[in-house]
Design a protein around this motif. Structure first.
Motif, PDB file in Angstrom:
ATOM      1  N   LEU A  40       0.821  -1.210   0.000  1.00 54.25           N
ATOM      2  CA  LEU A  40       0.000   0.000   0.000  1.00 54.25           C
ATOM      3  C   LEU A  40       0.860   1.268   0.000  1.00 54.25           C
ATOM      4  O   LEU A  40       0.553   2.232  -0.703  1.00 54.25           O
ATOM      5  CB  LEU A  40      -0.921   0.019   1.224  1.00 54.25           C
ATOM      6  N   ALA A  41       1.926   1.265   0.770  1.00 51.45           N
ATOM      7  CA  ALA A  41       2.807   2.433   0.810  1.00 51.45           C
ATOM      8  C   ALA A  41       3.441   2.659  -0.556  1.00 51.45           C
ATOM      9  O   ALA A  41       3.616   3.802  -0.986  1.00 51.45           O
ATOM     10  CB  ALA A  41       3.875   2.251   1.878  1.00 51.45           C
ATOM     11  N   SER A  42       3.763   1.573  -1.250  1.00 52.19           N
ATOM     12  CA  SER A  42       4.336   1.705  -2.585  1.00 52.19           C
ATOM     13  C   SER A  42       3.308   2.251  -3.575  1.00 52.19           C
ATOM     14  O   SER A  42       3.636   3.058  -4.440  1.00 52.19           O
ATOM     15  CB  SER A  42       4.875   0.360  -3.071  1.00 52.19           C
ATOM     16  N   VAL A  43       2.063   1.827  -3.430  1.00 57.84           N
ATOM     17  CA  VAL A  43       0.991   2.326  -4.290  1.00 57.84           C
ATOM     18  C   VAL A  43       0.848   3.841  -4.109  1.00 57.84           C
ATOM     19  O   VAL A  43       0.567   4.565  -5.062  1.00 57.84           O
ATOM     20  CB  VAL A  43      -0.354   1.616  -3.975  1.00 57.84           C
ATOM     21  N   GLN A  44       1.087   4.316  -2.890  1.00 61.34           N
ATOM     22  CA  GLN A  44       0.975   5.748  -2.598  1.00 61.34           C
ATOM     23  C   GLN A  44       2.166   6.542  -3.122  1.00 61.34           C
ATOM     24  O   GLN A  44       2.220   7.747  -2.958  1.00 61.34           O
ATOM     25  CB  GLN A  44       0.837   5.955  -1.093  1.00 61.34           C
TER      26      GLN A  44
END
Length: 154
Positions: A40-44
């Motif tokens: 999720l952090a990478s998606v952000q």
């Protein structure tokens, strides 16, 4: 040392993003939660080094999780638990231990009538079979062999 190129998660469908958020809110498995959080952090748009700081992990771990998710999807979030340490004692040695434990010590020209686990381990060491007392106990228990003499009431 050269800087690693940035790694990001592939673009996600809205359903996939919702599924990731749901995993981070509902899962009880810490490994799965951490991996989903990394994704999720990478998606952000956060870099691997930023994510590593957020999750107190190494850059390498974050990159592995992202690459695994890009290749395998949600299956990469599940921990891959192994079955533990591989057995170091093969079936032939186990069978030999059971055979020796089934014999009476007197038949092997030993000066006692019943086995104790310690005596059995010492005898096995003389036969070049090095095992711990606990390992012998587990092998005999699994085979249904009792090394203790049965006592009967008279």
């Amino acid at each position: 040392m050269a800087r690693q190129p940035e790694v990001f998660v592939r673009s996600l469908e809205p359903e996939e993003a919702q599924r990731l958020v749901k995993i981070t809110r509902s899962t009880r498995d810490r490994v799965r939660l951490r991996r989903a959080g990394v994704v999720l952090a990478s998606v952000q748009g956060r870099s691997a080094s930023e994510i590593a700081v957020m999750f107190a992990a190494s850059d390498g771990y974050v990159r592995e999780v992202i690459h695994a998710f890009n290749e395998s999807g949600f299956a990469a979030l599940n921990p891959k638990w192994s079955g533990g340490r591989p057995a170091t004692i093969g079936p032939a040695v186990r069978e030999q231990i059971c055979r020796i434990a089934s014999c009476k010590p007197v038949e092997l020209r030993l000066p006692f009538t019943t086995w104790s686990l310690t005596k059995l381990v010492e005898y096995l060491a003389g036969q070049r079979i090095t095992v711990s007392t606990e390992t012998v106990r587990q092998i005999l228990r699994k085979a249904g062999i009792s090394w203790q003499a049965t006592k009967t009431a008279t």
